[in-house]
Scaffold this motif. Structure first.
Motif, PDB file in Angstrom:
ATOM      1  N   LYS A  40       0.810  -1.218   0.000  1.00  0.00           N
ATOM      2  CA  LYS A  40       0.000   0.000   0.000  1.00  0.00           C
ATOM      3  C   LYS A  40       0.845   1.270   0.000  1.00  0.00           C
ATOM      4  N   LEU A  41       0.264   2.297  -0.627  1.00  0.00           N
ATOM      5  CA  LEU A  41       0.807   3.654  -0.623  1.00  0.00           C
ATOM      6  C   LEU A  41      -0.225   4.558   0.045  1.00  0.00           C
ATOM      7  N   PHE A  42       0.264   5.513   0.850  1.00  0.00           N
ATOM      8  CA  PHE A  42      -0.618   6.432   1.552  1.00  0.00           C
ATOM      9  C   PHE A  42      -0.190   7.873   1.284  1.00  0.00           C
ATOM     10  N   SER A  43      -1.162   8.771   1.306  1.00  0.00           N
ATOM     11  CA  SER A  43      -0.847  10.197   1.282  1.00  0.00           C
ATOM     12  C   SER A  43      -1.625  10.894   2.381  1.00  0.00           C
ATOM     13  N   TYR A  44      -0.976  11.911   2.971  1.00  0.00           N
ATOM     14  CA  TYR A  44      -1.597  12.701   4.041  1.00  0.00           C
ATOM     15  C   TYR A  44      -1.313  14.169   3.765  1.00  0.00           C
ATOM     16  N   ASN A  45      -2.375  14.972   3.654  1.00  0.00           N
ATOM     17  CA  ASN A  45      -2.218  16.397   3.391  1.00  0.00           C
ATOM     18  C   ASN A  45      -2.207  17.165   4.706  1.00  0.00           C
ATOM     19  N   ILE A  46      -1.125  17.890   4.965  1.00  0.00           N
ATOM     20  CA  ILE A  46      -1.000  18.567   6.262  1.00  0.00           C
ATOM     21  C   ILE A  46      -1.868  19.813   6.354  1.00  0.00           C
ATOM     22  N   PHE A  75       9.306  -0.915  -6.692  1.00  0.00           N
ATOM     23  CA  PHE A  75       8.505  -2.076  -6.325  1.00  0.00           C
ATOM     24  C   PHE A  75       9.456  -3.232  -5.981  1.00  0.00           C
ATOM     25  N   GLU A  76       8.895  -4.382  -5.716  1.00  0.00           N
ATOM     26  CA  GLU A  76       9.696  -5.503  -5.214  1.00  0.00           C
ATOM     27  C   GLU A  76      10.873  -5.850  -6.127  1.00  0.00           C
ATOM     28  N   LYS A  77      10.625  -5.922  -7.438  1.00  0.00           N
ATOM     29  CA  LYS A  77      11.669  -6.346  -8.376  1.00  0.00           C
ATOM     30  C   LYS A  77      11.825  -5.376  -9.545  1.00  0.00           C
ATOM     31  N   GLU A  78      11.315  -4.146  -9.407  1.00  0.00           N
ATOM     32  CA  GLU A  78      11.377  -3.234 -10.546  1.00  0.00           C
ATOM     33  C   GLU A  78      11.201  -1.784 -10.115  1.00  0.00           C
ATOM     34  N   ILE A  79      11.694  -0.897 -10.970  1.00  0.00           N
ATOM     35  CA  ILE A  79      11.479   0.534 -10.830  1.00  0.00           C
ATOM     36  C   ILE A  79      10.520   0.961 -11.942  1.00  0.00           C
ATOM     37  N   SER A  80       9.460   1.691 -11.577  1.00  0.00           N
ATOM     38  CA  SER A  80       8.473   2.102 -12.577  1.00  0.00           C
ATOM     39  C   SER A  80       7.952   3.500 -12.293  1.00  0.00           C
ATOM     40  N   PHE A  81       7.594   4.208 -13.359  1.00  0.00           N
ATOM     41  CA  PHE A  81       6.786   5.410 -13.204  1.00  0.00           C
ATOM     42  C   PHE A  81       5.334   4.974 -13.040  1.00  0.00           C
ATOM     43  N   TYR A  82       4.620   5.686 -12.184  1.00  0.00           N
ATOM     44  CA  TYR A  82       3.210   5.372 -11.975  1.00  0.00           C
ATOM     45  C   TYR A  82       2.421   6.662 -11.834  1.00  0.00           C
ATOM     46  N   ASP A  83       1.304   6.755 -12.563  1.00  0.00           N
ATOM     47  CA  ASP A  83       0.409   7.902 -12.473  1.00  0.00           C
ATOM     48  C   ASP A  83      -0.699   7.562 -11.476  1.00  0.00           C
ATOM     49  N   LEU A  84      -0.695   8.268 -10.344  1.00  0.00           N
ATOM     50  CA  LEU A  84      -1.651   7.960  -9.286  1.00  0.00           C
ATOM     51  C   LEU A  84      -3.096   8.238  -9.694  1.00  0.00           C
ATOM     52  N   LYS A  85      -3.293   9.207 -10.555  1.00  0.00           N
ATOM     53  CA  LYS A  85      -4.648   9.566 -10.973  1.00  0.00           C
ATOM     54  C   LYS A  85      -5.173   8.612 -12.040  1.00  0.00           C
ATOM     55  N   LYS A  86      -4.349   8.368 -13.057  1.00  0.00           N
ATOM     56  CA  LYS A  86      -4.776   7.509 -14.160  1.00  0.00           C
ATOM     57  C   LYS A  86      -4.579   6.017 -13.858  1.00  0.00           C
ATOM     58  N   LYS A  87      -3.792   5.729 -12.813  1.00  0.00           N
ATOM     59  CA  LYS A  87      -3.478   4.354 -12.416  1.00  0.00           C
ATOM     60  C   LYS A  87      -2.831   3.583 -13.564  1.00  0.00           C
ATOM     61  N   ILE A  88      -1.834   4.239 -14.145  1.00  0.00           N
ATOM     62  CA  ILE A  88      -1.118   3.671 -15.296  1.00  0.00           C
ATOM     63  C   ILE A  88       0.375   3.607 -14.988  1.00  0.00           C
ATOM     64  N   PHE A  89       1.010   2.478 -15.390  1.00  0.00           N
ATOM     65  CA  PHE A  89       2.455   2.330 -15.254  1.00  0.00           C
ATOM     66  C   PHE A  89       3.150   2.789 -16.526  1.00  0.00           C
ATOM     67  N   PHE A  90       4.343   3.398 -16.353  1.00  0.00           N
ATOM     68  CA  PHE A  90       5.178   3.795 -17.482  1.00  0.00           C
ATOM     69  C   PHE A  90       6.591   3.281 -17.249  1.00  0.00           C
TER      70      PHE A  90
END
Length: 295
Positions: A40-46, A75-90
């Protein structure tokens, strides 16, 4: 300058199993952190106290912003770009596919915008972990080897970094050449058993090193001469990673973990696995920006 701190405040008692990978995004006033064991990934806005959760199908170990909703993730076995809004890997870079029992752990961005990270045996039973650099052109270089639990890479300047092997209780100070070769590697601090294990780290504007302590209930601060100049107590046994942020970059945000606590410890330290804030009287070193391209 004498360092002063507020009493730790728990911002979010999220109860992470293995909270890690905390980073600050000033433009949005968001803190991001991960739970490696729970994918899991979390975000908290102060500013708004708004909380978000993102679930993945694989372990996520760290995250750094590229722009707005686009992040470079370990990630566990890879480095990836990820768009949090579109939920797409690059653009995915595979790491140590031939070592099945290894996974990626902690990471940082150096002063030139390159990504540095360590790998480790997921059961912490061997020293087959390594230190890597993924440069701005996505060339992957193995820089150092024989780590059991690599943690907290952080760069003091263009050529000098701190890096930890938590299992050995050692923080190294390493000088790196322009082509990612080690010029020198010295022990900066070695923890005593009573101090726990050095984990994630950050730097302030004076070059002091702030070190989280796994099984150590807090954070210890060292000056450039390896002298301990301050300690912060946190009401959690396993303190894993910290980052400066907030107003004037003087707030320290800290993530912790519930793993390796017994039932009595979890009852006593009910905020274990939570996100904390400590106000300080010193500015943190600003986190470096990624220079990698996602196209």
């Amino acid at each position: 300058m004498k360092l002063n701190f507020s009493k730790p405040k728990c911002l979010w008692n999220i109860k992470t199993s293995l909270g890690e990978g905390i980073t600050w995004v000033n433009s949005s006033k968001n803190i991001y952190f991960v739970d490696i064991y729970d994918n899991k990934l979390f975000s908290y806005n102060i500013s708004t106290n708004k909380k978000k959760k993102f679930k993945f199908k694989k372990k996520i170990c760290f995250i750094f912003q590229k722009k707005k909703n686009l992040f470079l993730c370990g990630f566990e076995k890879e480095i990836s770009f990820y768009d949090l809004k579109k939920k797409i890997f690059f653009k995915t870079i595979k790491v140590e596919e031939n070592i099945k029992s290894n996974r990626i752990n902690d990471g940082c961005i150096d002063n030139k915008g390159n990504l540095w990270f360590g790998t480790m045996n997921k059961f912490e039973k061997s020293n087959k972990g390594s230190l890597y650099c993924l440069d701005r052109h996505f060339n992957l270089t193995k820089v150092d080897t024989k780590y059991t639990v690599p943690n907290g890479p952080i760069f003091e300047n263009n050529t000098t970094m701190y890096h930890t092997d938590s299992a050995k209780r050692i923080i190294y100070k390493i000088k790196i050449s322009n082509n990612f070769k080690i010029i020198s590697k010295k022990i900066f601090v070695k923890f005593e058993k009573k101090d726990g294990y050095p984990d994630g780290m950050t730097l302030d504007c004076k070059g002091n090193l702030w070190v989280c302590k796994f099984k150590g209930f807090g954070i210890s601060i060292y000056n450039k001469k390896s002298k301990n100049i301050g300690n912060i107590s946190i009401p959690a046994k396993n303190v894993t990673k910290c980052v400066f942020g907030g107003e004037n970059n003087r707030d320290l945000f800290i993530i912790t973990a519930r793993v390796k606590n017994n039932k009595k410890e979890l009852q006593k330290y009910k905020f274990s696995g939570g996100l904390f804030k400590v106000k300080t009287n010193i500015k943190g070193k600003l986190e470096n920006k990624l220079k990698h391209k996602n196209d």
